[in-house]
Design a protein around this motif. Structure first.
Motif, PDB file in Angstrom:
ATOM      1  N   MET A  41      12.162   2.880 -71.825  1.00 18.71           N
ATOM      2  CA  MET A  41      12.481   2.960 -70.396  1.00 18.71           C
ATOM      3  C   MET A  41      13.739   2.152 -70.056  1.00 18.71           C
ATOM      4  O   MET A  41      14.599   2.609 -69.303  1.00 18.71           O
ATOM      5  N   TYR A  42      13.858   0.971 -70.632  1.00 21.64           N
ATOM      6  CA  TYR A  42      15.036   0.151 -70.320  1.00 21.64           C
ATOM      7  C   TYR A  42      16.299   0.745 -70.919  1.00 21.64           C
ATOM      8  O   TYR A  42      17.357   0.755 -70.283  1.00 21.64           O
ATOM      9  N   THR A  44      16.936   3.930 -71.491  1.00 23.26           N
ATOM     10  CA  THR A  44      17.316   5.104 -70.691  1.00 23.26           C
ATOM     11  C   THR A  44      17.964   4.671 -69.376  1.00 23.26           C
ATOM     12  O   THR A  44      19.016   5.163 -68.980  1.00 23.26           O
ATOM     13  N   ARG A  45      17.308   3.722 -68.695  1.00 25.40           N
ATOM     14  CA  ARG A  45      17.835   3.273 -67.386  1.00 25.40           C
ATOM     15  C   ARG A  45      19.226   2.661 -67.521  1.00 25.40           C
ATOM     16  O   ARG A  45      20.106   2.924 -66.719  1.00 25.40           O
ATOM     17  N   GLU A  48      21.775   5.281 -68.225  1.00 22.56           N
ATOM     18  CA  GLU A  48      22.084   6.043 -67.008  1.00 22.56           C
ATOM     19  C   GLU A  48      23.039   5.273 -66.094  1.00 22.56           C
ATOM     20  O   GLU A  48      23.885   5.844 -65.431  1.00 22.56           O
ATOM     21  N   PRO A  66      18.916  -2.743 -64.129  1.00 19.34           N
ATOM     22  CA  PRO A  66      18.015  -1.988 -63.249  1.00 19.34           C
ATOM     23  C   PRO A  66      16.839  -2.853 -62.802  1.00 19.34           C
ATOM     24  O   PRO A  66      16.450  -3.785 -63.505  1.00 19.34           O
ATOM     25  N   THR A  68      12.771  -3.289 -62.035  1.00 23.18           N
ATOM     26  CA  THR A  68      11.499  -2.721 -62.504  1.00 23.18           C
ATOM     27  C   THR A  68      10.528  -2.835 -61.336  1.00 23.18           C
ATOM     28  O   THR A  68      10.514  -3.868 -60.654  1.00 23.18           O
ATOM     29  N   ASP A  72       6.617   1.652 -62.255  1.00 24.66           N
ATOM     30  CA  ASP A  72       7.074   1.780 -63.654  1.00 24.66           C
ATOM     31  C   ASP A  72       5.961   1.338 -64.602  1.00 24.66           C
ATOM     32  O   ASP A  72       5.753   1.931 -65.660  1.00 24.66           O
TER      33      ASP A  72
END
Ligand code: DLL
Length: 437
Positions: A41-42, A44-45, A48, A66, A68, A72
């Motif tokens: 998740m981290y 990908t974020r 992005e 980002p 959290t 999440d």
């Protein structure tokens, strides 16, 4: 007799600011790289957002990362945010919340050792030492409170009484028989226990010196009332949350002037809850926490929803850490009543200044013809007052005036007989909002 401990880890707790910031930066860089490599998740974020771990060059670069949020953690239930193979996880905890899937957290052996260290520090800050006998009246189980305090207190060498919550009369009997000097509980349960001890006629036979309370908010007025009720003990509070660790993020010292953050483990920021922009120290906003040392399930910029501010002034105790002020409320607990923002803690402050009523209360919100109505139920200390209309009216008017002054709202006050409102053995639930039913 040996001198009582003043600090559990003086080197860390009195580290000069610059040295602490350097340590935090080094740990932050390592943590961001760790999360990027190990938690999809981290990665990908950050991809992005076009941020790479190497972009973190100063502590303020944390704002490039980002956020959290609770969802999440829910969306990745139960193991999706773990940064290590399951084999390395030696404990799981969870917080239930009121709706949806629980929030889970996994800990490695190092995480548990660090956790005990941070809790030991805040217990010593709150007055405890290896000479104390500490009763843990948090519910044992998935909740982080009981086991978190348990291992912290053991680490500092106190004698732990793992009684758990409930069966209040038995708790009081054990406190007396075991000579308990430190109580670990929520403020709401500590109040209920004090009442029970008074009723049993045992309060003056107890050896209690310190209440190290937490897991929910309470006002200064409630703290003072608890200290008085228990016969002049010192009440400190501590703060934490499952997602980040559990208890251990921050805790009061005996000067009670803000909770000392365990800064070598956490980077705390306060952000504007609407824009997410980081605010300067001293301004009120939402607390956002980044784990600096955690292997199992580390969080980057976790939005706590807890409203507070950071205090960066020296403390009389000699600890050098920044502090967080008492939590004012949660941004999602803030009620909007007829357009006015209301935190339940404001009602608590207004009530506890009035003589003749007890510290228990309930707030009920209803809506009629598009108009919000707030009813506050409060217990009388002396039930015979219910027979005297004049005295009741006078008391009601006094409470109403206090509430209007502090909350800028008119509320209906219902005075009820002593011992009729609900008591809590864990976190209190004082608000019932029936407006959208
Ligand atoms: O309550 C952890 C804890 C246990 C802290 C024991 C201290 C002592 P959760 O169940 O995940 O974890 O709930 C976390 O409780 O976001 C706050 O809203 C609230 N909270 C915890 N401590 C305080 C406090 C534990 N001292 C949520 N003041 C947090 C105000 C608190 N609110």
């Amino acid at each position: 007799m040996s001198k009582p401990m003043r600090m559990f880890n003086p080197e860390m707790e009195t580290m000069p600011h610059e040295q602490m910031r350097a340590l935090q930066l080094e740990r932050l860089k390592r943590m961001v790289a760790y999360c990027y490599e190990r938690v999809p998740m981290y990665r990908t974020r950050m991809d992005e957002m076009g941020v790479k771990p190497a972009d973190i060059r100063t502590l303020s670069d944390v704002s490039l990362l980002p956020f959290t949020v609770k969802d999440d953690v829910r969306d990745n239930y139960p193991y999706g945010l773990l940064a290590v193979p399951m084999k390395e996880i030696v404990r799981l905890h969870a917080s239930s919340g009121t709706t949806g899937k629980p929030i889970t957290a996994g800990y490695t052996r190092n995480d548990l050792n660090n956790w005990a260290e941070m809790v030991a520090r805040l217990c010593v800050a709150g007055g405890a030492s290896d000479e104390d006998i500490a009763q843990i009246s948090f519910g044992y189980g998935l909740f982080t409170g009981a086991l978190g305090l348990h291992y912290g207190l053991e680490k500092l060498g106190a004698t732990v009484v793992p009684v758990s919550s409930g069966n209040t009369e038995r708790q009081i009997m054990l406190m007396r028989d075991f000579g308990v000097t430190v109580l670990i509980a929520t403020p709401a349960y500590a109040m209920y226990m004090a009442e029970t001890a008074e009723r049993m006629g045992l309060i003056h036979e107890l050896k209690l010196k310190y209440g190290i309370l937490g897991a929910e908010g309470s006002t200064e007025e409630m703290r003072a009332e608890l200290e008085r009720r228990w016969g002049g003990i010192t009440v400190t509070e501590n703060y934490g949350l499952t997602e980040i660790m559990g208890p251990g993020v921050a805790g009061d010292c005996i000067y009670k002037d803000g909770m000392h953050i365990n800064e070598d483990y956490f980077w705390c920021e306060v952000v504007d809850p609407d824009t997410g922009k980081t605010l300067p120290d001293g301004e009120y906003g939402e607390l956002v926490i980044t784990n600096l040392v955690k292997e199992g399930q580390p969080m980057l910029r976790y939005r706590t929803h807890d409203i507070t501010r950071i205090i960066d002034a020296p403390c009389a105790c000699g600890r050098t850490s920044r502090r967080i002020e008492k939590i004012r409320g949660r941004s999602d607990d803030m009620l909007i009543v007829r357009g006015v923002n209301l935190f339940p803690s404001q009602v608590e402050t207004a009530l506890l200044g009035v003589k003749g009523i007890g510290p228990h209360y309930e707030i009920v919100l209803t809506r009629k013809n598009y108009m919000d109505k707030v009813q506050v139920k409060v217990e009388l200390l002396d039930g015979s007052l219910l027979e005297s209309y004049g005295a009741l009216e006078e008391l009601r008017r006094e409470i109403q005036a206090n509430i209007r002054r502090i909350c800028q709202l008119d509320m209906e006050i219902t005075l009820v007989s002593p011992n009729t409102l609900k008591r809590f053995e864990g976190k209190a639930r004082r608000v019932t909002d029936l407006r959208n039913q």
